[in-house]
Motif scaffolding. Sequence first.
Motif, mmCIF file in Angstrom:
data_model
loop_
_atom_site.group_PDB
_atom_site.id
_atom_site.type_symbol
_atom_site.label_atom_id
_atom_site.label_comp_id
_atom_site.label_asym_id
_atom_site.label_seq_id
_atom_site.Cartn_x
_atom_site.Cartn_y
_atom_site.Cartn_z
ATOM 1 N N ALA A 113 0.824 -1.215 0.000
ATOM 2 C CA ALA A 113 0.000 0.000 0.000
ATOM 3 C C ALA A 113 0.858 1.265 0.000
ATOM 4 C CB ALA A 113 -0.924 0.002 1.218
ATOM 5 N N PHE A 114 2.118 1.145 0.439
ATOM 6 C CA PHE A 114 3.006 2.305 0.522
ATOM 7 C C PHE A 114 4.006 2.360 -0.631
ATOM 8 C CE2 PHE A 114 1.756 1.283 4.931
ATOM 9 C CZ PHE A 114 1.156 2.491 5.278
ATOM 10 N N GLY B 247 -3.746 13.970 21.976
ATOM 11 C CA GLY B 247 -2.986 15.198 22.142
ATOM 12 C C GLY B 247 -2.148 15.507 20.919
ATOM 13 N N ALA B 248 -2.701 15.187 19.737
ATOM 14 C CA ALA B 248 -1.962 15.288 18.476
ATOM 15 C C ALA B 248 -2.349 16.530 17.686
ATOM 16 C CB ALA B 248 -2.227 14.043 17.623
ATOM 17 N N THR B 249 -1.485 16.916 16.765
ATOM 18 C CA THR B 249 -1.796 17.930 15.766
ATOM 19 C C THR B 249 -2.747 17.319 14.742
ATOM 20 O OG1 THR B 249 0.375 18.963 16.040
ATOM 21 C CG2 THR B 249 -0.812 19.436 13.992
ATOM 22 N N PHE B 250 -3.743 18.105 14.296
ATOM 23 C CA PHE B 250 -4.701 17.604 13.311
ATOM 24 C C PHE B 250 -4.656 18.454 12.055
ATOM 25 C CE2 PHE B 250 -8.916 17.887 11.312
ATOM 26 C CZ PHE B 250 -9.099 16.560 10.972
ATOM 27 N N ARG B 251 -4.683 17.788 10.901
ATOM 28 C CA ARG B 251 -4.748 18.474 9.617
ATOM 29 C C ARG B 251 -5.737 17.752 8.710
ATOM 30 N NH1 ARG B 251 -2.611 21.626 12.292
ATOM 31 N NH2 ARG B 251 -0.611 22.703 12.022
ATOM 32 N N SER B 252 -6.512 18.525 7.952
ATOM 33 C CA SER B 252 -7.468 17.976 6.998
ATOM 34 C C SER B 252 -7.015 18.322 5.582
ATOM 35 C CB SER B 252 -8.862 18.549 7.261
ATOM 36 O OG SER B 252 -9.796 18.076 6.308
ATOM 37 N N MET B 253 -7.152 17.343 4.674
ATOM 38 C CA MET B 253 -6.732 17.537 3.292
ATOM 39 C C MET B 253 -7.959 17.784 2.415
ATOM 40 S SD MET B 253 -3.475 17.322 3.526
ATOM 41 C CE MET B 253 -2.988 17.253 1.804
ATOM 42 N N PRO B 254 -8.154 19.004 1.920
ATOM 43 C CA PRO B 254 -9.323 19.319 1.094
ATOM 44 C C PRO B 254 -9.389 18.442 -0.144
ATOM 45 C CG PRO B 254 -8.183 21.321 1.773
ATOM 46 C CD PRO B 254 -7.291 20.176 2.139
ATOM 47 N N GLY B 255 -10.599 17.963 -0.440
ATOM 48 C CA GLY B 255 -10.842 17.218 -1.665
ATOM 49 C C GLY B 255 -10.388 15.774 -1.652
ATOM 50 N N MET B 256 -9.760 15.333 -0.558
ATOM 51 C CA MET B 256 -9.241 13.973 -0.537
ATOM 52 C C MET B 256 -10.176 13.031 0.208
ATOM 53 S SD MET B 256 -5.080 14.319 -0.340
ATOM 54 C CE MET B 256 -4.928 12.638 -0.976
ATOM 55 N N SER B 257 -10.017 11.740 -0.083
ATOM 56 C CA SER B 257 -10.858 10.705 0.504
ATOM 57 C C SER B 257 -10.027 9.852 1.474
ATOM 58 C CB SER B 257 -11.487 9.861 -0.612
ATOM 59 O OG SER B 257 -12.379 8.896 -0.101
ATOM 60 N N HIS B 258 -10.173 8.533 1.415
ATOM 61 C CA HIS B 258 -9.557 7.665 2.415
ATOM 62 C C HIS B 258 -8.162 7.173 2.037
ATOM 63 C CE1 HIS B 258 -9.560 4.997 5.866
ATOM 64 N NE2 HIS B 258 -9.225 3.978 5.089
ATOM 65 N N TRP B 259 -7.882 6.973 0.751
ATOM 66 C CA TRP B 259 -6.636 6.353 0.332
ATOM 67 C C TRP B 259 -5.537 7.414 0.243
ATOM 68 C CZ3 TRP B 259 -5.686 1.406 0.656
ATOM 69 C CH2 TRP B 259 -4.598 0.840 -0.014
ATOM 70 N N LEU B 260 -5.212 7.996 1.380
ATOM 71 C CA LEU B 260 -4.259 9.103 1.419
ATOM 72 C C LEU B 260 -2.861 8.695 0.979
ATOM 73 C CD1 LEU B 260 -5.289 10.744 4.826
ATOM 74 C CD2 LEU B 260 -5.980 11.425 2.516
ATOM 75 N N VAL B 261 -2.598 7.395 0.929
ATOM 76 C CA VAL B 261 -1.266 6.913 0.555
ATOM 77 C C VAL B 261 -1.103 6.725 -0.949
ATOM 78 C CG1 VAL B 261 -0.894 5.784 2.775
ATOM 79 C CG2 VAL B 261 -1.974 4.497 0.915
ATOM 80 N N GLY B 262 -2.185 6.947 -1.731
ATOM 81 C CA GLY B 262 -2.038 6.684 -3.157
ATOM 82 C C GLY B 262 -3.021 7.365 -4.078
ATOM 83 N N GLU B 263 -4.048 8.013 -3.555
ATOM 84 C CA GLU B 263 -4.994 8.693 -4.439
ATOM 85 C C GLU B 263 -4.402 10.022 -4.880
ATOM 86 O OE1 GLU B 263 -8.200 11.176 -1.993
ATOM 87 O OE2 GLU B 263 -8.172 9.089 -1.352
#
Length: 253
Positions: free
Chosen positions: A16-17, A215-231
């Motif tokens: 997957a990576f 207690g983590a930093t959070f970031r959201s990716m506009p326009g992206m779905s679940h397969w953040l490793v390859g879409e």
Amino acid sequence: MTTIVMVHGAFCGGWAFDCFRTPFEAAGFEVIAPNLRGHGPDERAEAVIGVSMADYAADIADLCAGLPQPPVLLGHSMGGLVAQLAARRAKVEALVLLAPSAPWGVAASSLEEAATAFGVQLAGAFSSGALQPDKSLMRAYSLDRVPPAEREAAVARLRPESALAVRETLNWWLDPFMTTSIGPGALDAASLVIAGEGDVVHSPRTARAVAERLGATFRSMPGMSHWLVGEPGWEGVARLALRWLAEEVSLAA
């Protein structure tokens, strides 16, 4: 050289990576992307029967503990939960979680997530069989933004998953052993949670709740779905993680 251990999600493997690891290697990191127990391409489906999330976490923790220096631990989807559990068992330099499954006590925040958990439970409460991948669901919700040829190549590589591990993850409130609990308090390691804005597998609201729990930093990716490793857009996810590691954890990239 800092090592990054990349932990794949349910039904997948270290493959997957294949794309995602490239910018980390180019930046000078050593990347290890193991197959979780029973997920190797030549392993029989029976290899995942009875395997718990605790087993996955113990395997990854042992891998981390055996390295010369504490690694960065990066997990996607269910692998993100494995990474959280492993980080309680072994010292890690930092934690990067992409669309992570939530630990015990963090409730799903969308109808789609609730429906998935309900559907899994209908298949049998905490059975220990091998769960076959639902390729239609993977195409529709996890790989929905992946180009057709790449999507079908990924679908062809999907593996059976431990039904027990899936139920421990999605139906944690029915687990008397609290297998996916990460215990009290924030994690010791600096942590980053990244979510796709359009993800319905693990919604951004759920991912934000996970970040707050850790207690983590959070970031959201506009326009992206679940397969953040390859879409499409995965390069931006990698750049974000590398920049955060350089700026917040002082790991040069």
